[in-house]
Design a protein around this motif. Sequence first.
Motif, PDB file in Angstrom:
ATOM      1  N   SER A  94     -20.034  -0.771 -16.778  1.00  0.00           N
ATOM      2  CA  SER A  94     -19.443  -0.339 -15.522  1.00  0.00           C
ATOM      3  C   SER A  94     -18.282  -1.273 -15.213  1.00  0.00           C
ATOM      4  O   SER A  94     -18.023  -2.227 -15.952  1.00  0.00           O
ATOM      5  CB  SER A  94     -20.483  -0.419 -14.401  1.00  0.00           C
ATOM      6  N   TYR A  97     -19.362  -5.652 -10.488  1.00  0.00           N
ATOM      7  CA  TYR A  97     -19.886  -5.539  -9.129  1.00  0.00           C
ATOM      8  C   TYR A  97     -19.847  -6.879  -8.396  1.00  0.00           C
ATOM      9  O   TYR A  97     -19.826  -6.930  -7.173  1.00  0.00           O
ATOM     10  CB  TYR A  97     -21.307  -4.958  -9.111  1.00  0.00           C
ATOM     11  N   ALA A 197     -21.042  -7.121 -14.586  1.00  0.00           N
ATOM     12  CA  ALA A 197     -21.142  -5.669 -14.563  1.00  0.00           C
ATOM     13  C   ALA A 197     -22.523  -5.230 -15.024  1.00  0.00           C
ATOM     14  O   ALA A 197     -23.327  -6.033 -15.493  1.00  0.00           O
ATOM     15  CB  ALA A 197     -20.072  -5.060 -15.469  1.00  0.00           C
ATOM     16  N   ALA A 209     -23.049   6.966 -18.975  1.00  0.00           N
ATOM     17  CA  ALA A 209     -22.113   5.878 -18.702  1.00  0.00           C
ATOM     18  C   ALA A 209     -21.312   6.159 -17.433  1.00  0.00           C
ATOM     19  O   ALA A 209     -21.063   5.249 -16.627  1.00  0.00           O
ATOM     20  CB  ALA A 209     -21.184   5.676 -19.897  1.00  0.00           C
ATOM     21  N   GLN A 210     -20.909   7.416 -17.235  1.00  0.00           N
ATOM     22  CA  GLN A 210     -20.171   7.779 -16.026  1.00  0.00           C
ATOM     23  C   GLN A 210     -21.063   7.656 -14.794  1.00  0.00           C
ATOM     24  O   GLN A 210     -20.610   7.169 -13.746  1.00  0.00           O
ATOM     25  CB  GLN A 210     -19.640   9.208 -16.145  1.00  0.00           C
ATOM     26  N   TYR A 211     -22.312   8.061 -14.883  1.00  0.00           N
ATOM     27  CA  TYR A 211     -23.237   7.933 -13.761  1.00  0.00           C
ATOM     28  C   TYR A 211     -23.410   6.463 -13.391  1.00  0.00           C
ATOM     29  O   TYR A 211     -23.432   6.111 -12.204  1.00  0.00           O
ATOM     30  CB  TYR A 211     -24.596   8.546 -14.125  1.00  0.00           C
ATOM     31  N   LEU A 212     -23.523   5.594 -14.405  1.00  0.00           N
ATOM     32  CA  LEU A 212     -23.685   4.158 -14.138  1.00  0.00           C
ATOM     33  C   LEU A 212     -22.446   3.606 -13.447  1.00  0.00           C
ATOM     34  O   LEU A 212     -22.561   2.810 -12.502  1.00  0.00           O
ATOM     35  CB  LEU A 212     -23.948   3.407 -15.446  1.00  0.00           C
ATOM     36  N   ARG A 213     -21.267   4.011 -13.885  1.00  0.00           N
ATOM     37  CA  ARG A 213     -20.033   3.547 -13.241  1.00  0.00           C
ATOM     38  C   ARG A 213     -19.987   3.996 -11.776  1.00  0.00           C
ATOM     39  O   ARG A 213     -19.612   3.212 -10.890  1.00  0.00           O
ATOM     40  CB  ARG A 213     -18.812   4.073 -14.005  1.00  0.00           C
ATOM     41  N   GLU A 214     -20.366   5.236 -11.528  1.00  0.00           N
ATOM     42  CA  GLU A 214     -20.356   5.751 -10.158  1.00  0.00           C
ATOM     43  C   GLU A 214     -21.401   5.046  -9.296  1.00  0.00           C
ATOM     44  O   GLU A 214     -21.164   4.777  -8.110  1.00  0.00           O
ATOM     45  CB  GLU A 214     -20.605   7.261 -10.171  1.00  0.00           C
ATOM     46  N   VAL A 216     -22.436   1.929  -9.612  1.00  0.00           N
ATOM     47  CA  VAL A 216     -21.936   0.593  -9.275  1.00  0.00           C
ATOM     48  C   VAL A 216     -20.892   0.668  -8.172  1.00  0.00           C
ATOM     49  O   VAL A 216     -20.893  -0.147  -7.234  1.00  0.00           O
ATOM     50  CB  VAL A 216     -21.380  -0.110 -10.535  1.00  0.00           C
ATOM     51  N   GLU A 217     -19.995   1.638  -8.244  1.00  0.00           N
ATOM     52  CA  GLU A 217     -19.003   1.768  -7.181  1.00  0.00           C
ATOM     53  C   GLU A 217     -19.660   2.079  -5.839  1.00  0.00           C
ATOM     54  O   GLU A 217     -19.235   1.580  -4.791  1.00  0.00           O
ATOM     55  CB  GLU A 217     -17.972   2.841  -7.539  1.00  0.00           C
ATOM     56  N   VAL A 245     -13.230   5.700 -10.560  1.00  0.00           N
ATOM     57  CA  VAL A 245     -14.125   6.196 -11.620  1.00  0.00           C
ATOM     58  C   VAL A 245     -13.814   7.648 -11.914  1.00  0.00           C
ATOM     59  O   VAL A 245     -13.166   8.325 -11.144  1.00  0.00           O
ATOM     60  CB  VAL A 245     -15.608   6.043 -11.213  1.00  0.00           C
TER      61      VAL A 245
END
Length: 245
Positions: A94, A97, A197, A209-214, A216-217, A245
Motif C-alpha cells: 500500500s 500509513y 506500509a 492489492a487495490q482493496y488493501l491500498r484503499e 490504508v487510505e 488510489v
Amino acid sequence: MTLSSSLLNAFAPTGTLRASINLGNPVLARRTDSAEPGGVSVDLARELASRLGVPVSFTSFERAAESVAAVTNEDADIGFFAIDPLRGAGIAFSAAYVLIEGCYLVRDASPVTRNEDVDREGNRIMVGTGSAYDLFLTREIKKAQIVRTALSEKVVDAFLRENIEVAAGVRQQLEADAARTSGLRLLDGRFMVIQQAMGMPKARGDEAAQYLREFVEDVKRSGFVADALARYGIEGASVAPATPV
C-alpha cells in the motif's frame, strides 16, 4: 459492503487473515502480557479482518526480514513493512500509513556531530540485519563500514559491546536506549524517513492489492491511524499524507 469470494480467498485462503507482525519496530508493535501482540499494526490487522468478515491470527517475528519472508512466501497474508524496492519484488505494498524517522546515535565523546560526518573512512555503523535502514544504508553509504546485528532492538547493545562508532535505527528506539544508558546522544535531524506500509503477497492479485491500498487510505483519512498512535503514546511518528488510489 458485499465482498467477492475471490477477494476473500485472496486475503484469507485458510479462512483466517494471518498477519505477520515485526516486534523489532517498537513504534508499531510490542509484546504484551497476553498471547497476542499489541500496537498500531495489530489494530490495523484487526480492523482489516473485521471489514473482511474473517477472524485474524498473528505470528510475531523479532526481525523485519523474517516478517517480510513470511509474507513473500505466503506463510502470512498481510504484513507491516517499510517500503523498499528489494522487498517489493514479492510484496504488493500500500502507500505509507505512518512516517518514522531513521536516526544516528553516537557516544558523547564522538567527533561525529552531524549526519554528514557519518559516511567517512574509519566509521562503522551498527544496524539491524534486514531492517529498512540496513537496506537504505547498504545502498547509500560509500565510505563507512556497515556492521549488522540480528535484532533491531539490540542495535545499541551491540554498538556498545563491540565499540562501534555509530548506531542507526528508529528514533524512538534510540531515544529509549539513550535514556537508559549515560554518555550517548542522537545526532540532530534524520538520515531517512521510513515509510511504513501494509503489504501482501503479489501473487494474490490486483483486486486484493487495490482493496488493501484503499483500506490504508481510509484508515488514514478517518483518523483511525492517528487515534492508534495516540492510544499507544507514540511520539515522533506521523500519519502519512493521503495518496491517490
